[in-house]
Design a protein around this motif. Structure first.
Motif, PDB file in Angstrom:
ATOM      1  N   HIS A   1      -5.835  57.605  38.066  1.00 51.14           N
ATOM      2  CA  HIS A   1      -4.987  58.332  39.011  1.00 51.14           C
ATOM      3  C   HIS A   1      -5.610  58.335  40.400  1.00 51.14           C
ATOM      4  N   ASN A   2      -6.905  58.644  40.469  1.00 49.31           N
ATOM      5  CA  ASN A   2      -7.593  58.673  41.763  1.00 49.31           C
ATOM      6  C   ASN A   2      -7.586  57.303  42.428  1.00 49.31           C
ATOM      7  N   ARG A   3      -7.813  56.275  41.643  1.00 53.27           N
ATOM      8  CA  ARG A   3      -7.836  54.917  42.189  1.00 53.27           C
ATOM      9  C   ARG A   3      -6.457  54.506  42.702  1.00 53.27           C
ATOM     10  N   LEU A   4      -5.424  54.844  41.947  1.00 54.33           N
ATOM     11  CA  LEU A   4      -4.059  54.513  42.358  1.00 54.33           C
ATOM     12  C   LEU A   4      -3.729  55.164  43.693  1.00 54.33           C
ATOM     13  N   GLU A   5      -4.041  56.434  43.819  1.00 50.39           N
ATOM     14  CA  GLU A   5      -3.732  57.139  45.062  1.00 50.39           C
ATOM     15  C   GLU A   5      -4.527  56.565  46.233  1.00 50.39           C
ATOM     16  N   CYS A   6      -5.808  56.308  46.026  1.00 47.87           N
ATOM     17  CA  CYS A   6      -6.654  55.780  47.111  1.00 47.87           C
ATOM     18  C   CYS A   6      -6.205  54.389  47.552  1.00 47.87           C
ATOM     19  N   GLU A   7      -5.903  53.523  46.594  1.00 45.34           N
ATOM     20  CA  GLU A   7      -5.506  52.161  46.948  1.00 45.34           C
ATOM     21  C   GLU A   7      -4.123  52.145  47.594  1.00 45.34           C
ATOM     22  N   TYR A   8      -3.258  53.049  47.167  1.00 43.16           N
ATOM     23  CA  TYR A   8      -1.934  53.105  47.793  1.00 43.16           C
ATOM     24  C   TYR A   8      -2.048  53.563  49.244  1.00 43.16           C
ATOM     25  N   LEU A   9      -2.944  54.486  49.507  1.00 43.07           N
ATOM     26  CA  LEU A   9      -3.142  54.956  50.878  1.00 43.07           C
ATOM     27  C   LEU A   9      -3.611  53.831  51.800  1.00 43.07           C
ATOM     28  N   GLN A  10      -4.271  52.830  51.244  1.00 44.82           N
ATOM     29  CA  GLN A  10      -4.763  51.720  52.056  1.00 44.82           C
ATOM     30  C   GLN A  10      -3.647  50.795  52.522  1.00 44.82           C
ATOM     31  N   ILE A  11      -2.517  50.802  51.824  1.00 41.53           N
ATOM     32  CA  ILE A  11      -1.481  49.822  52.152  1.00 41.53           C
ATOM     33  C   ILE A  11      -0.193  50.453  52.658  1.00 41.53           C
ATOM     34  N   VAL A  12      -0.116  51.776  52.692  1.00 42.85           N
ATOM     35  CA  VAL A  12       1.133  52.412  53.096  1.00 42.85           C
ATOM     36  C   VAL A  12       0.933  53.176  54.394  1.00 42.85           C
ATOM     37  N   ARG A  13       1.966  53.193  55.213  1.00 41.25           N
ATOM     38  CA  ARG A  13       1.895  53.913  56.485  1.00 41.25           C
ATOM     39  C   ARG A  13       2.468  55.316  56.315  1.00 41.25           C
ATOM     40  N   MET A  14       1.813  56.116  55.512  1.00 43.72           N
ATOM     41  CA  MET A  14       2.211  57.503  55.311  1.00 43.72           C
ATOM     42  C   MET A  14       0.999  58.388  55.534  1.00 43.72           C
ATOM     43  N   ARG A  15       1.249  59.611  55.938  1.00 36.25           N
ATOM     44  CA  ARG A  15       0.144  60.537  56.150  1.00 36.25           C
ATOM     45  C   ARG A  15      -0.547  60.836  54.823  1.00 36.25           C
ATOM     46  N   ARG A  16      -1.862  60.915  54.893  1.00 34.53           N
ATOM     47  CA  ARG A  16      -2.644  61.176  53.687  1.00 34.53           C
ATOM     48  C   ARG A  16      -2.190  62.462  53.000  1.00 34.53           C
ATOM     49  N   ARG A  17      -1.898  63.476  53.785  1.00 34.46           N
ATOM     50  CA  ARG A  17      -1.484  64.761  53.215  1.00 34.46           C
ATOM     51  C   ARG A  17      -0.187  64.621  52.423  1.00 34.46           C
ATOM     52  N   VAL A  18       0.752  63.822  52.943  1.00 37.22           N
ATOM     53  CA  VAL A  18       2.040  63.639  52.267  1.00 37.22           C
ATOM     54  C   VAL A  18       1.852  62.898  50.945  1.00 37.22           C
ATOM     55  N   VAL A  19       1.071  61.818  50.978  1.00 37.39           N
ATOM     56  CA  VAL A  19       0.824  61.051  49.752  1.00 37.39           C
ATOM     57  C   VAL A  19       0.106  61.926  48.724  1.00 37.39           C
ATOM     58  N   HIS A  20      -0.883  62.675  49.190  1.00 39.32           N
ATOM     59  CA  HIS A  20      -1.641  63.553  48.297  1.00 39.32           C
ATOM     60  C   HIS A  20      -0.709  64.560  47.627  1.00 39.32           C
ATOM     61  N   ASP A  21       0.240  65.080  48.386  1.00 41.43           N
ATOM     62  CA  ASP A  21       1.177  66.057  47.838  1.00 41.43           C
ATOM     63  C   ASP A  21       2.137  65.407  46.843  1.00 41.43           C
ATOM     64  N   CYS A  22       2.539  64.166  47.112  1.00 39.72           N
ATOM     65  CA  CYS A  22       3.432  63.454  46.187  1.00 39.72           C
ATOM     66  C   CYS A  22       2.756  63.191  44.844  1.00 39.72           C
ATOM     67  N   PHE A  23       1.457  62.936  44.878  1.00 41.27           N
ATOM     68  CA  PHE A  23       0.715  62.660  43.654  1.00 41.27           C
ATOM     69  C   PHE A  23       0.280  63.942  42.934  1.00 41.27           C
ATOM     70  N   ARG A  24       0.460  65.087  43.573  1.00 39.14           N
ATOM     71  CA  ARG A  24      -0.058  66.339  43.025  1.00 39.14           C
ATOM     72  C   ARG A  24       0.455  66.662  41.619  1.00 39.14           C
ATOM     73  N   PRO A  25       1.769  66.522  41.325  1.00 31.38           N
ATOM     74  CA  PRO A  25       2.225  66.850  39.963  1.00 31.38           C
ATOM     75  C   PRO A  25       1.515  66.036  38.888  1.00 31.38           C
ATOM     76  N   LEU A  26       1.296  64.759  39.158  1.00 27.76           N
ATOM     77  CA  LEU A  26       0.591  63.926  38.187  1.00 27.76           C
ATOM     78  C   LEU A  26      -0.876  64.321  38.110  1.00 27.76           C
ATOM     79  N   ARG A  27      -1.468  64.657  39.255  1.00 26.72           N
ATOM     80  CA  ARG A  27      -2.875  65.071  39.288  1.00 26.72           C
ATOM     81  C   ARG A  27      -3.082  66.329  38.450  1.00 26.72           C
ATOM     82  N   GLU A  28      -2.152  67.267  38.547  1.00 21.19           N
ATOM     83  CA  GLU A  28      -2.274  68.521  37.805  1.00 21.19           C
ATOM     84  C   GLU A  28      -2.153  68.308  36.299  1.00 21.19           C
ATOM     85  N   ARG A  29      -1.510  67.233  35.896  1.00 20.40           N
ATOM     86  CA  ARG A  29      -1.364  66.946  34.468  1.00 20.40           C
ATOM     87  C   ARG A  29      -2.609  66.284  33.890  1.00 20.40           C
ATOM     88  N   MET A  30      -3.584  65.997  34.731  1.00 20.13           N
ATOM     89  CA  MET A  30      -4.835  65.420  34.248  1.00 20.13           C
ATOM     90  C   MET A  30      -5.761  66.480  33.655  1.00 20.13           C
TER      91      MET A  30
END
Length: 280
Positions: free
Chosen positions: A184-213
């Motif tokens: 999960h951490n790797r997916l989020e980090c690598e996606y941030l490298q290729i997408v033009r979105m704010r880190r905070r927004v991406v982090h929030d989008c991944f939050r539901p999956l992160r909480e299920r870990m």
């Protein structure tokens, strides 16, 4: 040179001195990120040519790269950005408008096309309205996907396949021995490298999956068939389980392909419904 992957700095210095093997290694390290920067912003048939142009330009202008101004991947992605702008300018001179591009993109390949356009809708880099629309579509895709109650291993594999363009073979070969939490951490980090979105927004989008870990797997999987299939894992913390724990077929790539298909079937109706509303 170490058998470990050399640092960018070492590879860049060797490539500047004329080492083609060093530049090839540098390209292989960052090819996914550069390709991800291009993909979705141009026609699929143009991706390979533009990517090749980017690396040819990078090799020709490597002497201009200054590591003090940022990492190599940022420089390479900037080259990709300007090559895409040049690509669109050429198309405009040829009489192909961006509106035509959008109409053709939305009408191709039915369901697959609709899903792809939600995630990576083509747009003009210089048009703020289109950039905003693209970011909103990307964010919506992430929220719909990762808010799903599908098993976390399926969502993670789907993320690598859809967001990062990993093939089932690559996923099995490189990710099988990693925990879901690390994946999960790797997916989020690598996606941030290729997408033009704010880190905070991406982090929030991944939050539901992160909480299920964090809870035991039994608390994050509701489907009775899935619970029976992975009965031995239900008492383990979800994020500590290993991806290979979920393989049930002799050929793991078949599992990966099936999981991606299951996620797509679940989220596609919602995405198509939302896209229809956006078109009105």
């Amino acid at each position: 040179m170490s058998s470990q992957c050399p640092s960018d700095e070492l590879l860049v210095e060797e490539a500047k001195q004329g080492s083609e093997s060093a530049f090839t290694a540098l390209r292989n390290l960052h090819r996914k990120a550069v390709r991800g920067c291009i993909r979705g912003r141009v026609y699929p048939k143009d991706v390979d040519d533009i990517e090749q142009d980017v690396w040819i330009t990078a090799f020709a202008k490597l002497a201009l790269y200054d590591r003090n101004r940022g990492p190599f991947i940022a420089w390479a992605r900037n080259l990709a950005h300007w090559r895409i702008i040049e690509h669109y300018r050429n198309r405009k001179r040829e009489g192909t408008t961006f509106e035509d591009f959008d109409r053709r993109g939305l009408s191709r390949h039915a369901e697959d096309s609709e899903t792809s356009n939600l995630l990576v809708k083509a747009q003009t880099p210089a048009d703020p309205d289109r950039v905003l629309a693209e970011l909103e579509l990307r964010e919506h895709f992430l929220r719909v996907t990762f808010c799903s109650e599908l098993p976390p291993h399926q969502l993670i594999v789907f993320g690598f396949a859809k967001l990062l363009e990993w093939t089932p073979r690559e996923i099995v070969a490189e990710l099988s021995d990693l925990s879901l939490g690390d994946l999960h951490n790797r997916l989020e980090c690598e996606y941030l490298q290729i997408v033009r979105m704010r880190r905070r927004v991406v982090h929030d989008c991944f939050r539901p999956l992160r909480e299920r870990m964090e809870p035991p797997l039994g608390q994050v999987i509701a489907d009775s068939n899935t619970r029976r299939l992975y009965e031995d894992l239900l008492c383990l913390v979800a994020g500590k389980t290993i991806l290979s724990n979920y393989y049930t077929r002799r050929v793991p790539e078949e599992n990966v392909a099936q999981w991606c298909g299951d996620v797509k079937k679940r989220i596609l109706p919602r995405l198509l419904e939302d896209l229809a509303k956006l078109k009105k």
